[in-house]
Motif scaffolding. Structure first.
Motif, PDB file in Angstrom:
ATOM      1  N   MET A 173      -1.169  -8.039  12.606  1.00 37.40           N
ATOM      2  CA  MET A 173       0.015  -7.215  12.149  1.00 37.40           C
ATOM      3  C   MET A 173       1.323  -7.331  12.776  1.00 37.40           C
ATOM      4  SD  MET A 173      -1.956  -3.590  12.114  1.00 37.40           S
ATOM      5  CE  MET A 173      -3.423  -3.431  11.135  1.00 37.40           C
ATOM      6  N   ARG A 194      -3.491   1.471  14.015  1.00 36.89           N
ATOM      7  CA  ARG A 194      -4.394   2.138  13.623  1.00 36.89           C
ATOM      8  C   ARG A 194      -4.707   2.176  11.903  1.00 36.89           C
ATOM      9  NH1 ARG A 194      -7.808   5.014  13.708  1.00 36.89           N
ATOM     10  NH2 ARG A 194      -7.111   6.822  12.960  1.00 36.89           N
ATOM     11  N   PHE A 195      -3.719   0.970  11.490  1.00 34.38           N
ATOM     12  CA  PHE A 195      -4.067   0.988   9.860  1.00 34.38           C
ATOM     13  C   PHE A 195      -5.291  -0.245   9.456  1.00 34.38           C
ATOM     14  CE2 PHE A 195       0.548   1.579   9.512  1.00 34.38           C
ATOM     15  CZ  PHE A 195       0.641   2.716   8.553  1.00 34.38           C
ATOM     16  N   PRO A 254     -12.342  -4.854   8.132  1.00 35.22           N
ATOM     17  CA  PRO A 254     -12.952  -3.816   7.283  1.00 35.22           C
ATOM     18  C   PRO A 254     -13.884  -4.285   6.269  1.00 35.22           C
ATOM     19  CG  PRO A 254     -10.701  -3.369   7.686  1.00 35.22           C
ATOM     20  CD  PRO A 254     -10.923  -4.784   8.390  1.00 35.22           C
ATOM     21  N   ARG A 311       0.937  -1.208  -0.161  1.00 32.35           N
ATOM     22  CA  ARG A 311       0.114  -0.022  -0.056  1.00 32.35           C
ATOM     23  C   ARG A 311       1.039   1.174  -0.031  1.00 32.35           C
ATOM     24  NH1 ARG A 311      -4.047   0.394  -1.748  1.00 32.35           N
ATOM     25  NH2 ARG A 311      -4.909   2.063  -0.161  1.00 32.35           N
ATOM     26  N   ARG A 347       0.573   5.473  11.416  1.00 32.16           N
ATOM     27  CA  ARG A 347      -0.428   5.986  10.586  1.00 32.16           C
ATOM     28  C   ARG A 347      -0.376   7.504  10.867  1.00 32.16           C
ATOM     29  NH1 ARG A 347      -6.700   4.505  10.103  1.00 32.16           N
ATOM     30  NH2 ARG A 347      -7.294   6.202   9.011  1.00 32.16           N
ATOM     31  N   PHE A 362      -9.794   2.168   3.898  1.00 27.81           N
ATOM     32  CA  PHE A 362      -9.158   2.887   3.040  1.00 27.81           C
ATOM     33  C   PHE A 362      -7.382   2.682   3.184  1.00 27.81           C
ATOM     34  CE2 PHE A 362     -12.957   5.304   3.676  1.00 27.81           C
ATOM     35  CZ  PHE A 362     -13.096   5.724   2.382  1.00 27.81           C
ATOM     36  N   GLU A 363      -6.975   2.456   4.300  1.00 24.17           N
ATOM     37  CA  GLU A 363      -5.678   2.108   4.486  1.00 24.17           C
ATOM     38  C   GLU A 363      -5.392   0.799   3.855  1.00 24.17           C
ATOM     39  OE1 GLU A 363      -3.062   3.972   5.254  1.00 24.17           O
ATOM     40  OE2 GLU A 363      -4.332   5.450   6.178  1.00 24.17           O
ATOM     41  N   TYR A 364      -6.298  -0.215   3.953  1.00 24.42           N
ATOM     42  CA  TYR A 364      -6.256  -1.524   3.194  1.00 24.42           C
ATOM     43  C   TYR A 364      -6.425  -1.541   1.921  1.00 24.42           C
ATOM     44  CZ  TYR A 364      -6.143  -4.058   7.850  1.00 24.42           C
ATOM     45  OH  TYR A 364      -5.579  -4.352   9.069  1.00 24.42           O
ATOM     46  N   GLY A 365      -7.055  -0.305   1.187  1.00 28.47           N
ATOM     47  CA  GLY A 365      -6.923  -0.292  -0.308  1.00 28.47           C
ATOM     48  C   GLY A 365      -8.289  -0.982  -0.807  1.00 28.47           C
ATOM     49  N   LEU A 366      -9.274  -1.119   0.116  1.00 28.17           N
ATOM     50  CA  LEU A 366     -10.630  -1.507  -0.447  1.00 28.17           C
ATOM     51  C   LEU A 366     -11.391  -0.351  -0.856  1.00 28.17           C
ATOM     52  CD1 LEU A 366     -11.954  -3.388   2.973  1.00 28.17           C
ATOM     53  CD2 LEU A 366     -10.450  -4.322   1.042  1.00 28.17           C
ATOM     54  N   SER A 376     -13.071 -18.776   6.998  1.00 26.52           N
ATOM     55  CA  SER A 376     -13.144 -17.427   6.963  1.00 26.52           C
ATOM     56  C   SER A 376     -11.790 -16.737   6.536  1.00 26.52           C
ATOM     57  CB  SER A 376     -13.527 -16.914   8.365  1.00 26.52           C
ATOM     58  OG  SER A 376     -13.618 -15.375   8.513  1.00 26.52           O
ATOM     59  N   VAL A 377     -11.699 -15.456   6.512  1.00 30.43           N
ATOM     60  CA  VAL A 377     -10.402 -14.717   6.195  1.00 30.43           C
ATOM     61  C   VAL A 377     -10.293 -13.770   7.091  1.00 30.43           C
ATOM     62  CG1 VAL A 377     -10.103 -15.413   3.753  1.00 30.43           C
ATOM     63  CG2 VAL A 377     -11.439 -13.489   4.430  1.00 30.43           C
ATOM     64  N   LYS A 378      -8.918 -13.506   7.424  1.00 33.36           N
ATOM     65  CA  LYS A 378      -8.531 -12.523   8.339  1.00 33.36           C
ATOM     66  C   LYS A 378      -7.312 -11.634   7.459  1.00 33.36           C
ATOM     67  CE  LYS A 378      -4.927 -14.865  10.948  1.00 33.36           C
ATOM     68  NZ  LYS A 378      -4.408 -15.409  12.219  1.00 33.36           N
ATOM     69  N   PHE A 379      -7.313 -10.326   7.853  1.00 30.46           N
ATOM     70  CA  PHE A 379      -6.391  -9.555   7.149  1.00 30.46           C
ATOM     71  C   PHE A 379      -5.088  -9.704   7.838  1.00 30.46           C
ATOM     72  CE2 PHE A 379     -10.246  -7.363   5.880  1.00 30.46           C
ATOM     73  CZ  PHE A 379      -9.960  -7.065   4.604  1.00 30.46           C
ATOM     74  N   VAL A 380      -3.738  -9.885   7.157  1.00 31.70           N
ATOM     75  CA  VAL A 380      -2.599  -9.689   7.662  1.00 31.70           C
ATOM     76  C   VAL A 380      -1.820  -8.371   7.179  1.00 31.70           C
ATOM     77  CG1 VAL A 380      -2.338 -12.350   8.041  1.00 31.70           C
ATOM     78  CG2 VAL A 380      -1.728 -11.376   5.774  1.00 31.70           C
ATOM     79  N   VAL A 381      -1.120  -7.885   7.932  1.00 35.37           N
ATOM     80  CA  VAL A 381      -0.373  -6.831   7.572  1.00 35.37           C
ATOM     81  C   VAL A 381       1.174  -6.966   8.084  1.00 35.37           C
ATOM     82  CG1 VAL A 381      -0.240  -4.169   8.399  1.00 35.37           C
ATOM     83  CG2 VAL A 381      -2.345  -5.315   8.013  1.00 35.37           C
ATOM     84  N   ARG A 390     -15.307  -9.963   7.433  1.00 33.53           N
ATOM     85  CA  ARG A 390     -14.413 -10.130   8.704  1.00 33.53           C
ATOM     86  C   ARG A 390     -13.351  -8.916   8.573  1.00 33.53           C
ATOM     87  NH1 ARG A 390     -10.449 -14.512  11.706  1.00 33.53           N
ATOM     88  NH2 ARG A 390     -11.058 -13.781  13.850  1.00 33.53           N
ATOM     89  N   SER A 417      -9.547 -10.121  13.488  1.00 37.40           N
ATOM     90  CA  SER A 417      -9.486  -9.745  12.152  1.00 37.40           C
ATOM     91  C   SER A 417      -8.396  -9.334  11.345  1.00 37.40           C
ATOM     92  CB  SER A 417     -11.142  -9.058  12.010  1.00 37.40           C
ATOM     93  OG  SER A 417     -10.821  -7.712  12.650  1.00 37.40           O
ATOM     94  N   SER A 418      -7.940  -8.552  12.176  1.00 35.62           N
ATOM     95  CA  SER A 418      -6.452  -8.148  11.256  1.00 35.62           C
ATOM     96  C   SER A 418      -5.223  -8.550  12.354  1.00 35.62           C
ATOM     97  CB  SER A 418      -6.422  -6.564  11.350  1.00 35.62           C
ATOM     98  OG  SER A 418      -7.458  -6.116  10.263  1.00 35.62           O
ATOM     99  N   ILE A 467       2.733  -0.328   4.111  1.00 35.65           N
ATOM    100  CA  ILE A 467       2.495  -1.674   4.732  1.00 35.65           C
ATOM    101  C   ILE A 467       2.123  -2.711   3.562  1.00 35.65           C
ATOM    102  CG2 ILE A 467       1.880  -0.756   7.098  1.00 35.65           C
ATOM    103  CD1 ILE A 467      -1.025  -1.111   6.011  1.00 35.65           C
ATOM    104  N   ASP A 523      -8.249  -0.325   8.485  1.00 35.42           N
ATOM    105  CA  ASP A 523      -9.232   0.472   7.857  1.00 35.42           C
ATOM    106  C   ASP A 523      -9.406   0.208   6.439  1.00 35.42           C
ATOM    107  OD1 ASP A 523     -10.154   3.662   8.391  1.00 35.42           O
ATOM    108  OD2 ASP A 523      -9.338   3.326   6.285  1.00 35.42           O
ATOM    109  N   VAL A 573      -0.478  -5.579   2.578  1.00 40.42           N
ATOM    110  CA  VAL A 573      -1.855  -6.066   3.261  1.00 40.42           C
ATOM    111  C   VAL A 573      -2.192  -7.185   2.466  1.00 40.42           C
ATOM    112  CG1 VAL A 573      -4.400  -5.443   3.841  1.00 40.42           C
ATOM    113  CG2 VAL A 573      -2.442  -3.557   3.812  1.00 40.42           C
TER     114      VAL A 573
END
Lengths: 424, 424
Positions: free
Chosen positions: B372, B378-379, B403, A110, A423, B383-387, A411-416, B401, B369-370, A114, B381, A116
């Motif tokens: 890191m 704080r990331f 954002p 991004r 931020r 918008f920060e994730y590019g959605l 399910s899916v989770k976000f990894v960063v 799950r 759900s996230s 980061i 989000d 994502v």
């Protein structure tokens, strides 16, 4: 027939739920190798304990016969040597499938620096409520294990002894390979209160999958306090367009109705575009007659086919699951899609056409879990779709739709991934 | 304040639901160009009708003030020129996003000869229940429209006039661009019975998204008879590992707590690995002190930081949403992950480490759900994730799950392309 020591069903189910939740945490991080080893050990135990399973099944069959269960139900209940083979082979096939858990996809940088992405993870604890077929015990356990979920299985009372015999194999295999025994629990009571408890434990069970008759599924969906992956009707249509290749249309319409009658992806209503009705219907009717399929038609159909009896309004809304077909002549694609929207069950619908634009419109506009061009509705199936396995077919839109394989249990989770980014 | 002509709330809501269902069918097949034209027309009307919107908003503010609403609520309610700009710009940005609907992916040939793929489709009708911020009316309408869903919006009673003024702009824009006006309906009553009706119409509304305080969301989740995409707590953790780069740890721990206090992805508990506690905590404490953050610590923390007050058990389970931070010293990764599993809310959790294996374990094993590595919570989000946009953050595992962008408002169906194949 249930364990006489179980007095307080609610407490018993709460305990099962808590143990499942604890096991799920272990299972979620179990390695692919550990899960596969457990699956192969289950297959091996089922093979080794055939005599015990058959004896338990004989007990269920005798007890069912003495209670007057009908022949069809007794047939579903029976574990023949061939069915035990298939059950064992099914578990081995699940071991051979790729592990969905931990897979990371869409990992992109991004502007903030980061990366994502998304990681596939288990749902947690899956509750499965099913009726007479005892092989579901092994199938469902295998799919839940592979997808990293703990399973709470509640089979039908008529297959109680068979299910318990299969459960013993599963738990000894889990035990021998170091995964928690509580990863697969088969409810050891036939008390119906157990089902009521199971569908009302959101703290312990993350999703319920009911498999069985429509009555069971509707009741569970209505009363559940957890998400339900459910399959209701399969009122499937084939629409033969004016620009259909009539040989393809003949093959598909015959196969979709007669390859099997009792399955949810069997065609129940044939829609025929008016310009080709007189050309295709007599040929099809002859083939249906040979197979013993009763035809119920709209007035135009009846005018073409003397053997068709008049269809009532109720016919268009009926899932026959039998050698009966309703046929309606329509004026073009829009009328066909209107009929499907009004009378279909959003399960599987097909168009037969060589016309590019109408094929494209049908694919986009028909709101069913499977939409097909020039293929038999009977293909709507997890194995045919390449999912490798199927825990059910969902007629919902939420979470899972259509044939549900391992992915539907995840399910899916976000990894960063960062390098100290903050931020701003 | 509600429309005096609405007597029978149930009948009124049933009518809204039926009109939404009919509009959803049109919207599902609306072209990308038509949806974008409608969105740009909405932005244009909002811009043109600023005076009307501000006047309606002034009415809400006066009426709120006379009812004694507190300053924070009145602030959320106010549509300043800057906020109207942002609302208009938000709608334009949604128009610029790629259209998710109709996208086909994973289209592969199967051994039978058929091609099987998946097509992204709308959910149908989305119900959104929100509280004071009137800009949600435009945001939510835009996201639902773009994803081909009809929307039923029910805003807070305190922003009733503002919401209705925005609704007029939306409906006139829909009308002028040929999409059904009923594609976006804003409930024109403040009667609470409307919410009860909305969450109990599975035949008309496919999913409910509540946005607001935890009390509202819990009540709706408990009572809804349709699926709910919900966001509950955000008890987020940063774990500073013994092998952390302490400069990154400092920056991340400071940013995660202090960049904004009231957001769900703000860190509420800092976990510090014992070997680095004495090195990092005093430096962090000085920075927190400068920002006015109150520190509540475990005994080890309090031994290092004289300014920290002792944390109680309740602190570990509290989402402060305020300049308060709880700090706990732990013995390594496993203790940190145990703390997160026990006290976290499965929202967003981060590890700061340079150790490869511990980073990898944290990503896999923390069930949030996230998750890191070396980045500020704080990331988390859209918008920060590019959605591109965010309709909310889901703390559930089912369906969506983390954002939730446009994709969370969609489902997928299977598409099958054949050449006359039948099943054998």
């Amino acid at each position: 027939m249930s364990d006489p020591e179980i007095q307080d069903i609610q407490a018993y189910m709460t305990d099962i739920g808590q143990r499942a939740r604890a096991a799920a945490r272990v299972l979620a991080r179990a390695s692919t190798a550990a899960k596969n080893a457990a699956l192969l050990a289950i297959a091996e135990r089922l093979d080794r304990e055939r005599a015990v399973i058959v004896e338990a099944n004989r007990h269920d069959l005798e007890s069912g016969a003495s209670k007057g269960l009908d022949a069809a139900l007794l047939d579903r209940l029976e574990l023949t040597p061939g069915r035990i083979d298939a059950m064992i082979e099914g578990v081995r096939q699940v071991a051979a499938l790729p592990d969905p858990i931990g897979a990371i996809f869409d990992l992109n940088y991004r502007p903030s620096g980061i990366q994502v992405g998304r990681m596939r993870v288990p749902l947690g604890v899956v509750g499965i409520i099913y009726e007479s077929r005892p092989n579901v015990t092994a199938d469902a356990a295998a799919l839940c294990l592979k997808s990293g979920n703990a399973a709470v299985l509640r089979g039908g009372s008529e297959s109680f002894a068979s299910n318990q015999a299969i459960a013993v194999c599963i738990q000894s295999a889990l035990n021998s390979t170091g995964l928690p025994e509580d990863a697969v629990q088969v409810v050891a009571t036939t008390d119906r209160a157990a089902v009521g408890a199971m569908i009302a434990m959101p703290e312990s069970i993350d999703v319920i999958i009911p498999r069985g008759g429509k009555g069971l599924i509707e009741r569970i969906s209505r009363e559940a306090r957890v998400p339900v992956i459910k399959h209701l009707d399969g009122i499937c249509h084939v629409y033969i367009d004016r620009d259909a290749d009539l040989d393809k249309a003949f093959a598909i319409a015959l196969n979709a109705k007669t390859q099997r009658y009792g399955t949810c992806n069997t065609m129940e209503t044939l829609l025929v575009d008016a310009p080709v009705a007189a050309a295709i219907l007599p040929r099809l009717a002859a083939a249906y007659r040979e197979k013993g399929v009763e035809l119920r038609g709209c007035p135009q159909t009846c005018a073409i086919l003397s053997e068709a009896i008049p269809a009532t309004e109720a016919d268009w809304d009926t899932e026959y699951l039998a050698p009966i077909l309703s046929i309606r002549v329509v004026e073009g694609l829009d009328e066909a899609m209107d009929h499907i929207a009004r009378h279909g069950s959003a399960h599987t619908d097909a168009i037969v056409t060589e016309d590019y634009s109408r094929a494209r419109r049908f694919l986009r506009e028909v709101d069913s879990s499977s939409v097909m061009v020039n293929a038999s509705t009977r293909f709507a199936d997890g194995f045919e779709y390449g999912l490798g396995a199927e825990i059910g077919i969902s007629t919902d839109k939420f979470h899972a739709r259509g044939p549900v394989g391992l992915e539907g249990l995840t399910s899916v989770k976000f990894v960063v991934l960062g390098d100290g980014e903050i931020r701003v």
